[in-house]
Design an enzyme around this catalytic site. Structure first.
Site, PDB file in Angstrom:
ATOM      1  N   HIS A 153       5.844   6.252  -1.033  1.00 24.01           N
ATOM      2  CA  HIS A 153       6.557   5.010  -1.314  1.00 24.01           C
ATOM      3  C   HIS A 153       5.680   3.827  -0.938  1.00 24.01           C
ATOM      4  CE1 HIS A 153       7.139   5.264   3.034  1.00 24.01           C
ATOM      5  NE2 HIS A 153       7.397   3.960   3.011  1.00 24.01           N
TER       6      HIS A 153
ATOM      7  N   HIS B 149       0.830  -1.188   0.000  1.00 23.69           N
ATOM      8  CA  HIS B 149       0.000   0.000   0.000  1.00 23.69           C
ATOM      9  C   HIS B 149       0.874   1.250   0.000  1.00 23.69           C
ATOM     10  CE1 HIS B 149       1.034  -0.573   4.253  1.00 23.69           C
ATOM     11  NE2 HIS B 149       1.009   0.748   4.316  1.00 23.69           N
TER      12      HIS B 149
END
Length: 256
Positions: free
Chosen positions: A175, A91
Site C-alpha cells: 500500500h 512510497h
C-alpha cells in the site's frame, strides 16, 4: 560539506525517475570509534561507554511524478484533521526496520545491492483506497498496490534480512499511505485508480520525527537500480509449452 549545509543536503529526497544506482551518504555522521572504558576517578565501577545510535530505516519503492500527482488530487478530498503525506514522500514500503545500529547500515546497503542485481523490473498498479483500522476510528488512509513479483520481492527482503539478524516489523501489506489522522474527521468515499507503472529501483530510507513533531522526515541513504537486463530477458523468453499430462486438480485451485 558540514554543519547545517550538510544536513540540508541529506534531506534532498530522491524520486523514482532516477534509474541509475546512487550511493548517497548516510543521514547520520559516521560514529566515532568507541573509547576504551575509563576507570571512575572517584573509585567504584568503570563508567559505561556511550551507546551506539539506533536508526529507523525502511526499504521502499518510490512513485513516479505522474502517479504522485494523481494521489495528491485524491488527498484534496480530505478535511483538515487529516495530515496528508507530502507528494515527494509517497512510497511503497517493502520492509521496515525500526531498530538498526548505525554501524550496520553498510550491511543493509550491501544487501540492497545484491537484491537489486538479481531482481528485474516490477510492473505495479494502484487500486482502491482503504482505512486502517477498517472498523472504528481509522488512523491511516491508504491506496492498495498490486503487481506480479511484488510479494516475491518483499519476501526476499524479509528472508535475507532475517538471515542477517535484522528484525523487520509487521507483515508486508502492499500500500501507499496517503494521510494520517490527527483529530476527529469523517471518512471520504472510496477512490479507485487504474494507473500502472514499472518499478525500476528501490531505496533505503532513514526516517525520524523532528522536534516540532510536524511529521516524519525521510532521508534517502541509498538508491538501488533493478536489473534491466533481467527484465529484457524475461520479455524475450518463450512462453512455456502446455503440459502433456493432465492435471489432477483444476488449474484455478493452484492460484491464491
Amino acid at each position: 560539506m558540514s554543519g547545517e549545509a550538510g544536513r540540508r543536503a541529506l534531506r534532498v529526497r530522491r524520486g523514482p525517475e532516477r534509474d541509475a544506482q546512487a550511493e548517497l551518504p548516510p543521514p547520520i555522521r559516521a560514529s566515532k570509534p568507541k573509547s576504551p572504558v575509563k576507570p571512575n576517578p572517584k573509585g567504584g565501577q568503570p563508567s559505561d561507554p556511550p551507546r551506539e545510535r539506533v536508526l529507523r530505516l525502511f526499504f521502499a519503492v518510490p512513485l513516479p511524478a505522474d502517479l504522485r500527482a494523481e494521489l495528491v488530487a485524491a488527498q484534496r478530498k480530505l478535511t483538515d484533521n487529516w495530515r496528508r503525506v507530502e507528494a515527494e514522500q509517497l512510497h511503497l514500503t517493502l520492509a521496515y526496520l525500526p531498530g538498526v545500529a548505525h554501524s550496520r547500515v553498510p550491511e543493509l546497503q550491501a544487501l540492497g545491492r545484491r537484491l537489486a542485481s538479481s531482481t528485474p523490473f516490477v510492473q505495479l498498479g494502484l487500486r482502491g483506497t482503504g482505512y486502517h483500522p477498517n472498523v472504528g476510528s481509522p488512523r491511516v488512509w491508504f491506496v492498495k498496490v498490486e503487481g506480479a513479483g511484488l510479494s516475491e520481492l518483499a519476501t526476499a527482503f524479509q528472508t535475507k534480512l532475517a538471515a542477517a539478524g535484522f528484525e523487520c516489523e509487521g507483515a508486508f501489506q502492499p500500500h501507499v499511505t496517503l494521510a494520517r489522522k490527527k483529530g476527529p474527521a469523517p471518512r471520504v468515499p472510496p477512490v479507485t485508480f487504474a494507473q500502472t507503472w514499472t518499478a525500476q529501483n528501490f531505496a533505503l530510507i532513514h526516517t525520524f520525527l523532528p522536534r516540532d513533531k510536524s511529521g516524519p522526515v525521510y532521508d534517502t541513504v541509498s538508491q538501488f537500480a533493478l536489473n534491466a537486463q533481467l527484465a529484457v530477458a524475461a520479455l524475450a523468453a518463450p512462453e512455456p509449452s502446455a503440459p502433456t499430462t493432465s492435471l489432477q486438480t483444476p488449474p484455478e485451485e493452484h492460484h491464491g
